[in-house]
Structure formats: C-alpha cells, structure tokens
Design a protein around this motif. Structure first.
Motif: not given
Lengths: 374, 287
Positions: B244-256, B30-39, B51-55
């Motif tokens: 963070i909860q908002v990003q995964f929920g209402a905002a629907n922005n998992w990478p952020m 999961p941590l790996g997935i999290l890292i990948v998602y963040s980019f 892959l980008t540093w944008a977030n």
C-alpha cells in the motif's frame, strides 16, 4: 430443642494454632464436632473464627495441631481432596456459568455420567427450592437465590461436613430470618454436620445445636445455646450473648453449691454456683438478664431481692420496652426489659421505681476480672 | 421533568460534541475519500474520475495481493498469539503473585519511554549478522559462523512486534484478572479442582474479555504496520501495508492504494470478528 446429633465424632481438632506474623489468629483450638450436629463458631470480627473454618476447609495450614475428619488426618490432604464443602460469605457463584452448571461444577469429573449429573443437580436444586432454574444465568440471581445456589453447589457433592462462612450476613433482615429457619430445617432433614461461622448471636442461638464462643483466637466456651445463655463462663461471653447487667458482689460464705453474697443495691442474696466458672474469690461478679428483673411502682413483696431507684432513660423496641434504672452504689444503670403487653409505657424518666429479682436469676460469673477491680 | 430531560440530552450532546467532531473529521471523512478514490483509476499522471470496479478486479486477479493479504493475516495472527501467550503469565503474576503491582506496571511501560523506531532498530542489532546474539553464541562457541535465519524474515517480524506490543496485551489481561473475586478460585478448589483445573475452568474463561481486547489491540495495528516489516522483514517478511505504501509512494497509484487499504480493512474486520466469536464460544463451553 430436639437434637439430631449422634455420638460419632466427625471432626476432631486438637491443639490447632495459626499465626499471621506476630498476630495469633487461632490459639490452641481443641474441639470435637459430632455427626449430624449444627455447630456455630460465634465471636466478634477478628476473633479467629473464620481462620478456624478455613483451616478445617484446608485453605490455610495450621502452624501447630491436627485436624481429623471422619477418622482421617487432614495433615497432607489439600483443600480439593477434603470431604468438606464450603458456602462462602460472598457465595462465590461462578459468573460465567448458569445455575445448573454452577451446581454441577464439582460433579464434572471423570466417572460420573451426564445423566447422573443432571439428576443430582435437579435434586439439589429441588432441595433449596430452586427447581427448574438450571438455565438461569448467575447474573440474574437475587441475593437469596445466590445463597441457595451456593448451598446446592456444596451439598450436591454430599460432603461429610458443610462449612458456612457468615452465610446470611449479605441478606436483608427479613430474608435472613427466613433463611435461618430454612437452613436449620434443611440441616435436620439431610443430617450432614454444619459448621457455621457468625458474629450474630441471635443467628447462632436460633440455628445451632451447640455454639463455640471465640475471643482473641481462643475458644472461651462450648455449650448448647440455652446453657450458654443461662451459665456463661465469663464476663466476655455473658456480654456477647444477650443483654446482661453486671453487679459486683462480695462473697460472704461458700457452702456446697451455693454462695452467700452481698451486692450494692440489691443487698444480700444466695445464688447457685455456676459450674462453668473456674475461679471464685472474695470479690465476685454476678449478672442478671434484663428480662429477669421486675419493675414496679410499689415495693414488690414476692421477690428474693429488691432495690429502689430512679428511671434514667427509656428505650422502645416494639416487642419490648427497656427501662434504665439508676441504683445507689452502682455506676451503670440497670437495664430492665419488659414485654410490651398492653402497648403502654408505664414509667417515665425521673420516676422512682422498685426492682425485684429472684435468687435463681442471678448468674455467678466467678472472680471479678482485673479490669473491674477498684 | 421533560425540560430537565431535554437539558440532560443537550448536556450529553455538548459533552460528546468534540469527540464526534474529531471522529467525523478525522475518521469518517478520510474514510469516505478513501472509498471514493478506490473507485477511480490512475491513468499516467492524471486520475480518471469515472466510477469503476477496475481496481478491485485487478487486485483480486493479482496473486501477489492475495498472497500478501494471507501472509499479513498469518503474521498478524502469529504476533497476536505470541504476544498474548507471553503476556498472560506476566499479567497473572502482577495480578495475583506480587504486592508491588504499581511498580511492576510501571516497569512494563519502560520500553515506551524510547521511540518505537529505536526499539525496532535494537532488534536489528540483536538479530543481525554481526549482532549481539550471533556474537554471543560465537564467543561461547555454540556456533562457528553467524546464523542467518534470525533477521529479514517473518520470525524477526513476529519477535519484534511481540516485544513492542507486550504492554498492550499485559494491561487488558491484568485488568480482567484483577477483577476476578479471589473466593471464586477458592470455591473451585473447594469443589475438587486442583490449581490447573481451577485455572482452566474459572480463571481462563473469566479473562476471555481481556484476551479478546488484547488480541484486537494487537492484531489490527499489526496488519497495518509497515515499518517493522520494512526494517526487519526482508522480502519474506513484507506485508500488505508495504505494498500500500508503495502505491501511494513510488508507484504513484493512489486509487489502487485506496482499494488495497479497503480490502485489507475488510479482511481484518472479518478475521477479527471470526476470532472474537470463536474465543467467546470457547470461553462459554468451558464448564
């Protein structure tokens, strides 16, 4: 033995009693200790000797009685203010501090400069032959080194009295024997009064100027080691210090300072009255040290009293051999200790032998205790 | 000998395999997935997999994120300090002043017999506008109208969490106190310390490992907590986990959300290491 104590009393203990619930740990303890002496409190475990030491240190308050140290009553003086320091049985070395900081622990308070602390710490470490080990961590120390650190930590504060609670019991036999002599030498050279608690009679005898023997919270006898060995005041003391053969005897006549007695086995003897014994009666107890008896195959001629018996057992101790000889009229076999001069065991089990003893070797132990009466 | 060693080693491997598998699957992956998602980045409903540093750049530029991370660390720090300070005397009492240690340890775990959520709600009942505390104070006439500063702020979060974490602090401190040889305290007294000095110079430094353990056990989950701030924190008491909860929920922005999670993990790790180092050094400086 050379004595280095003076006549100045450093500790006066009067009527000290301590109870734990219904158990009387120390009962009416009266004891004077002198400046510069090495005193041991000797007794079996649970006899109250450690409690007595802890009362002197101030870790426990007596229920009754008073302790005076160097002329000052310790009644309202807490442990951290007393002119005593202690070497704990476990040594209690602070594990988070190195050797230097352990020794400096008691010095780190206002009024002592850093350079003076350093000087006194290295001086104390030199005294216990640990010089240069200031930076060593407490965890890296061996048992013997821990003991030396504990000593240095206590002595660096220049106490009036050093209290030692079974200081050698955690060491192995060889190191213990070395440390016995070393502690003794250290005590002589610095001249501080040492009070040691021990259950080891040999340790007490080799190190002390005087020994107090305790049983069940009571101080039975206070004496120099050689007097304690030669003139114990009771059967308990006699059997706790060294080996002893006990012989019941009947008193025939008492005149001056001699007693004419009759014993089973050895017959009639004339012995000296033991001044440490309080009571004499028609039934007496006498004692003979195992090394004071002579064993031979033929009847010896130059002894005051003799008896014939049979060897029932032999025990080899290296430096000596113990023969256990059964005599008619005595339940317990008599123990005879013979130095191992020629590396030979002269008698075997079942051999008939003669035992010889001089009158002067027979110790008067007073009226026979109740539990030995028929 | 060699064969035996080999079998020892394989035995060890066999014993640790379940745990290794567990940690590998449920933490590392999961941590790996999290890292990948963040980019990756979110573009409307799709995820842009370049892959980008944008977030990270966006997060660093957003004052709200910075503010929330700092506030989270401050709140978590306060919770940690409050809990340890409150827990230490209790642990000390259980270790040295009572013979009924098992009973006391059992009593301390009693709050755990009810749910965490219920405990948070009960604080809401105590601190609320018409809550127990306000009613009591008004009944005895100390105040005329309900106090409003009790609930929906940082204080409420600190209070609630300090209570919830108490056993986690008491136990490690109790264990480290319990391990201390009693004769060390006597030795300190014998060497001239009064009770207070003996505590500062011997007992406290020897319990530093317990204090560090307690602090980490409290600090780290507090940073990630979003239930308590959501229920009793109000807007003032919101923490990074709520965002963070908002990003995964209402905002629907998992990478952020993934980026913010990693940033908060990194800052927690940094602050925790700094705290451990400081406590260790402080403990060693006491002589």
């Amino acid at each position: 033995m050379m004595e280095n104590r003076s006549d100045k009393k450093i500790i006066e203990i009067t009527g000290v009693t301590k109870r734990f619930g219904s158990f009387v740990a120390v009962c009416d303890l009266n004891l004077d200790l002198y400046q510069g002496e090495f005193f041991s409190l000797l007794g079996p475990s649970g006899c109250g000797k450690t409690t007595a030491l802890r009362i002197i240190a101030g870790f426990q308050d007596p229920d009754k009685g008073e302790i005076v140290i160097d002329g000052k009553s310790m009644r309202d003086v807490s442990a951290n203010k007393r002119p005593t320091n202690m070497v704990f049985q476990s040594y209690a070395i602070f594990p988070h501090l190195n050797v230097g900081n352990n020794v400096a622990f008691g010095l780190r308070k206002s009024g002592i400069s850093r350079s003076e602390i350093d000087d006194r710490v290295s001086e104390a470490l030199e005294m216990v032959e640990l010089d240069g080990l200031e930076k060593r961590s407490a965890e890296e120390l061996s048992g013997g080194q821990r003991q030396r650190v504990a000593l240095a930590r206590a002595l660096v504060l220049r106490p009036k009295v050093l209290l030692l609670d079974e200081p050698l019991s955690a060491l192995d036999k060889k190191l213990r024997e070395t440390m016995q002599l070393e502690l003794r030498r250290l005590q002589r050279s610095i001249g501080i009064t040492f009070v040691m608690v021990t259950h080891d009679q040999y340790e007490a005898m080799t190190m002390s100027d005087r020994i107090g023997v305790m049983f069940d919270g009571k101080l039975e006898q206070i004496d120099r080691p050689e007097d304690l060995y030669a003139r114990p005041c009771s059967k308990d003391v006699a059997s706790f210090i060294g080996g002893m053969n006990f012989l019941p005897a009947s008193l025939k006549e008492e005149s001056g300072n001699v007693l004419d007695i009759s014993t089973p086995g050895f017959g009639d003897m004339r012995i000296e009255i033991n001044s440490n014994v309080s009571k004499h009666g028609p039934k007496l107890l006498t004692g003979i040290r195992p090394e004071q008896l002579e064993i031979s195959a033929k009847k010896p001629s130059d002894y005051d009293a003799m008896a014939q018996g049979k060897v029932v057992d032999v025990a080899f101790y290296g430096e000596s051999i113990h023969y256990f000889v059964g005599l008619d009229g005595i339940d317990e076999p008599i123990t005879v200790a013979v130095p191992n001069y020629f590396h030979t065991m002269d008698y075997q089990r079942g051999d008939t032998v003669w035992l010889g003893v001089q009158n002067a070797s027979v110790i008067d132990l007073g009226e026979i205790p109740d539990n030995m009466k028929d | 000998m060699a064969i035996q060693l080999k079998s020892e080693a394989s035995k060890g491997m066999a014993l640790s395999a379940p745990a290794t598998l567990y940690v590998g699957l449920l933490v590392a992956v999961p941590l790996g997935i999290l890292i990948v998602y963040s980019f990756w980045t979110q573009s409307y409903v799709d995820i842009d997999r370049t892959l980008t540093w944008a977030n990270y750049i966006e997060a660093f530029q957003d004052p709200l994120v910075r503010h929330l991370i700092v506030r989270t660390i401050i709140i978590a720090g306060l919770v940690t300090i409050a809990t340890v300070v409150l827990a230490y005397p209790i642990a000390y009492f259980i270790a040295f002043r009572t013979k009924k240690q098992t009973l006391w340890l059992l009593l301390i775990t009693i709050p755990f017999w009810s749910s965490y959520l219920l405990r948070v709600f009960s604080w809401k009942l105590i601190l609320g506008f018409n809550g127990v505390l306000n009613s009591a104070l008004m009944t005895i006439g100390i105040i005329n109208e309900p106090l409003t500063f009790l609930l929906y702020n940082e204080i409420a979060v600190v209070l609630t969490l300090a209570h919830a974490w108490a056993p986690f602090a008491i136990l490690p401190i109790y264990v480290s106190l319990q391990k201390i040889d009693r004769s060390l305290h006597e030795a300190a007294t014998d060497l001239g310390c009064n009770m207070y000095q003996a505590f500062i110079r011997v007992t406290l430094p020897l319990t530093v490992p317990g204090i560090i353990a307690a602090s980490l056990i409290i600090f780290i989950p507090t940073v990630g907590d979003y239930v308590t701030p959501a229920l009793v924190g109000g807007s003032e008491g919101k923490m990074i986990a709520n965002l963070i909860q908002v990003q995964f929920g209402a905002a629907n922005n998992w990478p952020m959300g993934a980026t913010l999670s990693l940033l908060s993990m990194l800052s927690v790790g940094f602050v925790a290491m700094l705290a451990v180092f400081t406590m260790n050094t402080a403990g060693r400086r006491i002589r």
